[in-house]
Design a protein around this motif. Structure first.
Motif, PDB file in Angstrom:
ATOM      1  N   ILE A 122     -21.716  21.914  -2.070  1.00 58.21           N
ATOM      2  CA  ILE A 122     -21.757  20.855  -2.857  1.00 58.21           C
ATOM      3  C   ILE A 122     -23.001  21.148  -3.634  1.00 58.21           C
ATOM      4  CG2 ILE A 122     -21.786  18.362  -2.699  1.00 58.21           C
ATOM      5  CD1 ILE A 122     -20.471  18.373   0.053  1.00 58.21           C
ATOM      6  N   LEU A 123     -22.600  20.929  -4.953  1.00 57.25           N
ATOM      7  CA  LEU A 123     -23.597  20.839  -5.964  1.00 57.25           C
ATOM      8  C   LEU A 123     -23.776  19.615  -6.790  1.00 57.25           C
ATOM      9  CD1 LEU A 123     -22.269  24.023  -5.915  1.00 57.25           C
ATOM     10  CD2 LEU A 123     -24.436  24.418  -6.922  1.00 57.25           C
ATOM     11  N   ILE A 124     -24.886  19.152  -7.142  1.00 58.61           N
ATOM     12  CA  ILE A 124     -25.008  18.087  -7.975  1.00 58.61           C
ATOM     13  C   ILE A 124     -25.925  18.510  -9.349  1.00 58.61           C
ATOM     14  CG2 ILE A 124     -26.065  15.827  -8.239  1.00 58.61           C
ATOM     15  CD1 ILE A 124     -23.627  15.778  -6.051  1.00 58.61           C
ATOM     16  N   ARG A 125     -25.652  18.028 -10.430  1.00 56.11           N
ATOM     17  CA  ARG A 125     -26.410  18.232 -11.617  1.00 56.11           C
ATOM     18  C   ARG A 125     -26.912  16.804 -12.257  1.00 56.11           C
ATOM     19  NH1 ARG A 125     -23.977  21.528 -16.833  1.00 56.11           N
ATOM     20  NH2 ARG A 125     -22.615  19.798 -16.687  1.00 56.11           N
ATOM     21  N   ARG A 126     -26.202  16.232 -12.458  1.00 59.02           N
ATOM     22  CA  ARG A 126     -26.935  14.537 -12.725  1.00 59.02           C
ATOM     23  C   ARG A 126     -26.248  13.799 -11.737  1.00 59.02           C
ATOM     24  NH1 ARG A 126     -24.374  16.594 -17.715  1.00 59.02           N
ATOM     25  NH2 ARG A 126     -26.187  17.528 -19.016  1.00 59.02           N
ATOM     26  N   PRO A 127     -26.384  12.505 -11.715  1.00 54.29           N
ATOM     27  CA  PRO A 127     -26.334  11.344 -10.782  1.00 54.29           C
ATOM     28  C   PRO A 127     -24.825  11.324 -10.801  1.00 54.29           C
ATOM     29  CG  PRO A 127     -28.246  10.596 -11.732  1.00 54.29           C
ATOM     30  CD  PRO A 127     -27.781  11.716 -12.595  1.00 54.29           C
ATOM     31  N   GLN A 128     -24.088  11.379 -11.820  1.00 49.62           N
ATOM     32  CA  GLN A 128     -22.503  11.297 -12.060  1.00 49.62           C
ATOM     33  C   GLN A 128     -21.781  12.680 -11.609  1.00 49.62           C
ATOM     34  OE1 GLN A 128     -24.806  10.830 -14.755  1.00 49.62           O
ATOM     35  NE2 GLN A 128     -25.050   8.677 -14.427  1.00 49.62           N
ATOM     36  N   GLU A 129     -22.355  13.696 -11.506  1.00 50.97           N
ATOM     37  CA  GLU A 129     -21.521  15.055 -11.500  1.00 50.97           C
ATOM     38  C   GLU A 129     -21.684  15.521 -10.025  1.00 50.97           C
ATOM     39  OE1 GLU A 129     -22.440  16.476 -16.129  1.00 50.97           O
ATOM     40  OE2 GLU A 129     -23.982  16.857 -14.558  1.00 50.97           O
ATOM     41  N   LYS A 130     -20.815  16.148  -9.679  1.00 52.16           N
ATOM     42  CA  LYS A 130     -20.398  16.748  -8.127  1.00 52.16           C
ATOM     43  C   LYS A 130     -19.512  17.594  -8.117  1.00 52.16           C
ATOM     44  CE  LYS A 130     -19.361  15.458  -3.481  1.00 52.16           C
ATOM     45  NZ  LYS A 130     -18.949  14.157  -2.552  1.00 52.16           N
ATOM     46  N   VAL A 159     -11.978  31.534  -5.891  1.00 52.49           N
ATOM     47  CA  VAL A 159     -13.044  30.652  -5.763  1.00 52.49           C
ATOM     48  C   VAL A 159     -12.365  29.342  -6.259  1.00 52.49           C
ATOM     49  CG1 VAL A 159     -15.539  29.717  -6.692  1.00 52.49           C
ATOM     50  CG2 VAL A 159     -14.898  32.237  -6.067  1.00 52.49           C
ATOM     51  N   TYR A 160     -12.596  28.244  -5.422  1.00 51.57           N
ATOM     52  CA  TYR A 160     -11.875  27.033  -5.626  1.00 51.57           C
ATOM     53  C   TYR A 160     -13.204  25.777  -5.984  1.00 51.57           C
ATOM     54  CZ  TYR A 160      -8.195  29.450  -3.379  1.00 51.57           C
ATOM     55  OH  TYR A 160      -7.292  30.343  -2.948  1.00 51.57           O
ATOM     56  N   LEU A 161     -12.924  25.245  -6.856  1.00 52.47           N
ATOM     57  CA  LEU A 161     -13.734  23.948  -7.367  1.00 52.47           C
ATOM     58  C   LEU A 161     -13.048  22.680  -7.447  1.00 52.47           C
ATOM     59  CD1 LEU A 161     -14.878  26.712  -8.839  1.00 52.47           C
ATOM     60  CD2 LEU A 161     -16.321  25.048  -9.778  1.00 52.47           C
ATOM     61  N   HIS A 162     -13.735  21.656  -6.861  1.00 45.70           N
ATOM     62  CA  HIS A 162     -13.298  20.234  -7.134  1.00 45.70           C
ATOM     63  C   HIS A 162     -14.525  19.960  -7.965  1.00 45.70           C
ATOM     64  CE1 HIS A 162     -10.299  19.234  -3.964  1.00 45.70           C
ATOM     65  NE2 HIS A 162      -9.828  20.282  -4.683  1.00 45.70           N
ATOM     66  N   LEU A 163     -14.247  19.449  -9.126  1.00 46.27           N
ATOM     67  CA  LEU A 163     -15.369  18.827 -10.264  1.00 46.27           C
ATOM     68  C   LEU A 163     -15.103  17.307 -10.102  1.00 46.27           C
ATOM     69  CD1 LEU A 163     -17.638  19.233 -12.253  1.00 46.27           C
ATOM     70  CD2 LEU A 163     -15.835  20.129 -13.720  1.00 46.27           C
ATOM     71  N   TYR A 164     -15.940  16.498 -10.157  1.00 51.27           N
ATOM     72  CA  TYR A 164     -16.114  15.234  -9.981  1.00 51.27           C
ATOM     73  C   TYR A 164     -17.145  14.623 -11.149  1.00 51.27           C
ATOM     74  CZ  TYR A 164     -13.431  15.457  -5.754  1.00 51.27           C
ATOM     75  OH  TYR A 164     -12.689  15.740  -4.472  1.00 51.27           O
ATOM     76  N   TYR A 165     -16.641  13.527 -11.669  1.00 48.53           N
ATOM     77  CA  TYR A 165     -17.322  12.900 -12.609  1.00 48.53           C
ATOM     78  C   TYR A 165     -17.305  11.473 -12.211  1.00 48.53           C
ATOM     79  CZ  TYR A 165     -20.315  11.467 -16.620  1.00 48.53           C
ATOM     80  OH  TYR A 165     -21.343  11.067 -17.342  1.00 48.53           O
ATOM     81  N   ILE A 166     -18.339  11.033 -11.582  1.00 47.59           N
ATOM     82  CA  ILE A 166     -17.885   9.265 -10.944  1.00 47.59           C
ATOM     83  C   ILE A 166     -19.058   8.552 -11.641  1.00 47.59           C
ATOM     84  CG2 ILE A 166     -17.959   8.421  -8.813  1.00 47.59           C
ATOM     85  CD1 ILE A 166     -17.400  10.966  -7.460  1.00 47.59           C
ATOM     86  N   LEU A 167     -18.554   7.419 -11.930  1.00 46.56           N
ATOM     87  CA  LEU A 167     -19.660   6.337 -12.503  1.00 46.56           C
ATOM     88  C   LEU A 167     -19.456   5.302 -11.543  1.00 46.56           C
ATOM     89  CD1 LEU A 167     -18.488   6.014 -16.177  1.00 46.56           C
ATOM     90  CD2 LEU A 167     -20.510   6.969 -15.461  1.00 46.56           C
ATOM     91  N   PRO A 168     -20.734   4.769 -11.262  1.00 44.50           N
ATOM     92  CA  PRO A 168     -21.715   4.884 -11.930  1.00 44.50           C
ATOM     93  C   PRO A 168     -22.597   6.070 -11.489  1.00 44.50           C
ATOM     94  CG  PRO A 168     -22.209   3.061 -10.178  1.00 44.50           C
ATOM     95  CD  PRO A 168     -20.485   3.529 -10.221  1.00 44.50           C
TER      96      PRO A 168
END
Length: 174
Positions: A122-130, A159-168
Protein backbone atom coordinates in the motif's frame (compact mmCIF):
# COMPACT_ATOMS: atom_id res chain seq x y z
CA UNK A 1 -45.83 43.09 -8.44
CA UNK A 2 -44.57 43.20 -12.01
CA UNK A 3 -44.98 40.31 -14.41
CA UNK A 4 -41.17 39.85 -14.61
CA UNK A 5 -40.96 39.56 -10.82
CA UNK A 6 -43.76 36.98 -10.79
CA UNK A 7 -41.97 35.05 -13.51
CA UNK A 8 -38.70 35.13 -11.55
CA UNK A 9 -40.45 33.97 -8.36
CA UNK A 10 -42.16 31.20 -10.31
CA UNK A 11 -38.85 30.01 -11.76
CA UNK A 12 -37.15 30.09 -8.35
CA UNK A 13 -40.08 28.22 -6.81
CA UNK A 14 -39.92 25.58 -9.55
CA UNK A 15 -36.15 25.17 -9.06
CA UNK A 16 -36.64 24.89 -5.30
CA UNK A 17 -39.28 22.21 -5.75
CA UNK A 18 -37.02 20.28 -8.14
CA UNK A 19 -34.17 20.48 -5.63
CA UNK A 20 -36.41 19.19 -2.83
CA UNK A 21 -37.72 16.35 -4.99
CA UNK A 22 -34.16 15.41 -6.03
CA UNK A 23 -33.08 15.43 -2.37
CA UNK A 24 -36.08 13.30 -1.34
CA UNK A 25 -35.38 10.78 -4.12
CA UNK A 26 -31.71 10.61 -3.07
CA UNK A 27 -32.78 9.98 0.51
CA UNK A 28 -35.20 7.20 -0.46
CA UNK A 29 -32.75 5.53 -2.86
CA UNK A 30 -29.75 6.08 -0.57
CA UNK A 31 -28.05 7.79 -3.50
CA UNK A 32 -25.79 10.84 -3.22
CA UNK A 33 -27.53 14.06 -2.30
CA UNK A 34 -27.36 16.87 -4.89
CA UNK A 35 -24.57 18.68 -3.04
CA UNK A 36 -22.53 15.46 -2.77
CA UNK A 37 -22.16 15.16 -6.52
CA UNK A 38 -19.62 18.01 -6.44
CA UNK A 39 -17.36 16.00 -4.10
CA UNK A 40 -17.75 12.86 -6.22
CA UNK A 41 -16.90 14.87 -9.35
CA UNK A 42 -13.79 16.32 -7.65
CA UNK A 43 -12.69 12.84 -6.57
CA UNK A 44 -13.12 11.56 -10.13
CA UNK A 45 -11.11 14.51 -11.49
CA UNK A 46 -8.32 13.77 -8.98
CA UNK A 47 -8.33 10.14 -10.05
CA UNK A 48 -8.05 11.21 -13.68
CA UNK A 49 -4.96 13.28 -12.91
CA UNK A 50 -3.42 10.38 -11.01
CA UNK A 51 -4.08 8.02 -13.91
CA UNK A 52 -2.30 10.38 -16.31
CA UNK A 53 0.70 10.57 -13.96
CA UNK A 54 0.90 6.84 -13.31
CA UNK A 55 4.35 5.60 -14.33
CA UNK A 56 4.75 3.08 -17.11
CA UNK A 57 8.34 1.87 -17.13
CA UNK A 58 9.59 0.49 -20.43
CA UNK A 59 9.40 -3.12 -19.20
CA UNK A 60 5.68 -2.75 -18.49
CA UNK A 61 2.68 -2.57 -20.78
CA UNK A 62 -0.68 -1.42 -19.50
CA UNK A 63 -3.04 -4.24 -20.34
CA UNK A 64 -6.32 -2.92 -19.02
CA UNK A 65 -7.88 -0.04 -17.14
CA UNK A 66 -11.21 -0.56 -15.40
CA UNK A 67 -13.00 2.41 -13.89
CA UNK A 68 -16.14 1.09 -12.23
CA UNK A 69 -19.18 3.38 -12.18
CA UNK A 70 -19.66 2.36 -8.56
CA UNK A 71 -20.92 5.07 -6.23
CA UNK A 72 -21.16 3.73 -2.68
CA UNK A 73 -24.45 4.32 -0.93
CA UNK A 74 -24.69 6.66 2.03
CA UNK A 75 -24.26 3.93 4.65
CA UNK A 76 -20.94 2.84 3.10
CA UNK A 77 -19.64 6.35 2.42
CA UNK A 78 -19.57 7.83 5.95
CA UNK A 79 -18.60 11.27 4.64
CA UNK A 80 -16.03 9.88 2.21
CA UNK A 81 -16.17 10.38 -1.55
CA UNK A 82 -14.12 7.79 -3.46
CA UNK A 83 -13.11 7.33 -7.07
CA UNK A 84 -11.23 4.19 -8.09
CA UNK A 85 -9.52 2.56 -11.02
CA UNK A 86 -8.16 -0.94 -11.45
CA UNK A 87 -5.10 -1.31 -13.66
CA UNK A 88 -3.18 -4.37 -14.82
CA UNK A 89 0.35 -4.11 -16.23
CA UNK A 90 1.92 -7.01 -18.10
CA UNK A 91 5.65 -7.66 -18.11
CA UNK A 92 8.18 -10.33 -18.98
CA UNK A 93 10.09 -9.67 -15.75
CA UNK A 94 9.99 -12.13 -12.87
CA UNK A 95 7.27 -11.37 -10.32
CA UNK A 96 9.70 -10.20 -7.62
CA UNK A 97 11.67 -7.98 -10.02
CA UNK A 98 8.46 -6.59 -11.52
CA UNK A 99 7.00 -5.54 -8.18
CA UNK A 100 10.30 -4.03 -7.02
CA UNK A 101 10.72 -2.01 -10.22
CA UNK A 102 7.15 -0.79 -10.25
CA UNK A 103 7.24 0.28 -6.60
CA UNK A 104 10.57 2.02 -7.31
CA UNK A 105 9.01 3.93 -10.24
CA UNK A 106 6.15 4.99 -7.96
CA UNK A 107 8.55 6.12 -5.22
CA UNK A 108 10.35 8.35 -7.75
CA UNK A 109 7.00 10.14 -8.18
CA UNK A 110 6.64 10.67 -4.45
CA UNK A 111 4.58 7.62 -3.50
CA UNK A 112 5.60 6.27 -0.09
CA UNK A 113 5.25 2.70 1.06
CA UNK A 114 2.91 2.61 4.07
CA UNK A 115 2.23 -1.05 4.47
CA UNK A 116 3.31 -4.37 3.01
CA UNK A 117 2.51 -7.96 3.69
CA UNK A 118 0.81 -11.02 2.29
CA UNK A 119 1.91 -10.11 -1.25
CA UNK A 120 0.28 -6.67 -1.15
CA UNK A 121 1.84 -3.21 -0.91
CA UNK A 122 0.00 0.00 0.00
CA UNK A 123 1.44 3.33 -1.09
CA UNK A 124 0.28 6.86 -0.29
CA UNK A 125 1.37 10.09 -1.98
CA UNK A 126 -1.03 12.75 -0.73
CA UNK A 127 -3.74 12.43 1.92
CA UNK A 128 -6.31 11.73 -0.82
CA UNK A 129 -4.29 9.21 -2.86
CA UNK A 130 -3.77 5.51 -2.26
CA UNK A 131 -2.48 2.63 -4.37
CA UNK A 132 -2.78 -1.03 -3.50
CA UNK A 133 -0.38 -3.04 -5.63
CA UNK A 134 0.07 -6.80 -5.85
CA UNK A 135 1.14 -9.73 -8.03
CA UNK A 136 -0.43 -13.16 -8.23
CA UNK A 137 -4.15 -13.69 -8.59
CA UNK A 138 -5.97 -10.92 -10.45
CA UNK A 139 -9.25 -10.92 -8.58
CA UNK A 140 -12.68 -10.60 -10.14
CA UNK A 141 -12.06 -7.07 -11.36
CA UNK A 142 -9.67 -8.39 -14.01
CA UNK A 143 -10.71 -12.01 -14.47
CA UNK A 144 -13.55 -11.21 -16.87
CA UNK A 145 -11.83 -8.39 -18.77
CA UNK A 146 -11.23 -9.40 -22.41
CA UNK A 147 -8.02 -7.36 -22.82
CA UNK A 148 -6.58 -9.01 -19.71
CA UNK A 149 -7.50 -12.51 -20.93
CA UNK A 150 -5.80 -11.86 -24.27
CA UNK A 151 -2.67 -10.49 -22.58
CA UNK A 152 -2.29 -13.67 -20.53
CA UNK A 153 -0.89 -15.34 -23.65
CA UNK A 154 1.76 -12.63 -24.03
CA UNK A 155 2.92 -11.87 -20.48
CA UNK A 156 4.01 -14.33 -17.79
CA UNK A 157 3.78 -11.70 -15.02
CA UNK A 158 1.17 -9.10 -14.14
CA UNK A 159 1.30 -6.24 -11.66
CA UNK A 160 -2.15 -5.19 -10.44
CA UNK A 161 -3.06 -1.81 -9.02
CA UNK A 162 -6.12 -0.42 -7.31
CA UNK A 163 -5.74 3.34 -7.48
CA UNK A 164 -7.97 5.40 -5.19
CA UNK A 165 -8.61 9.11 -4.89
CA UNK A 166 -10.73 9.74 -1.81
CA UNK A 167 -12.08 13.00 -0.44
CA UNK A 168 -11.54 14.34 2.15
CA UNK A 169 -8.69 11.87 2.76
CA UNK A 170 -7.76 8.19 2.75
CA UNK A 171 -7.24 7.89 6.52
CA UNK A 172 -10.53 7.13 8.19
CA UNK A 173 -12.25 6.27 4.92
CA UNK A 174 -10.98 3.07 3.28
Amino acid sequence: MKASQKLMLGILGLLGCCFLIWTACAWVLEAPYPWEWLFLYQAKAGLGRDLQELPQPKEFQRVTLITPPYVPDRSERNGCYPAAAFIAFGTTLSPQTAIERYIQSLSIQGWQLRESGAGEWILIRRPQEKIIIWIGEPGLDFAFDSAYRQAQEKFPTFVYLHLYYILPQVNGCY
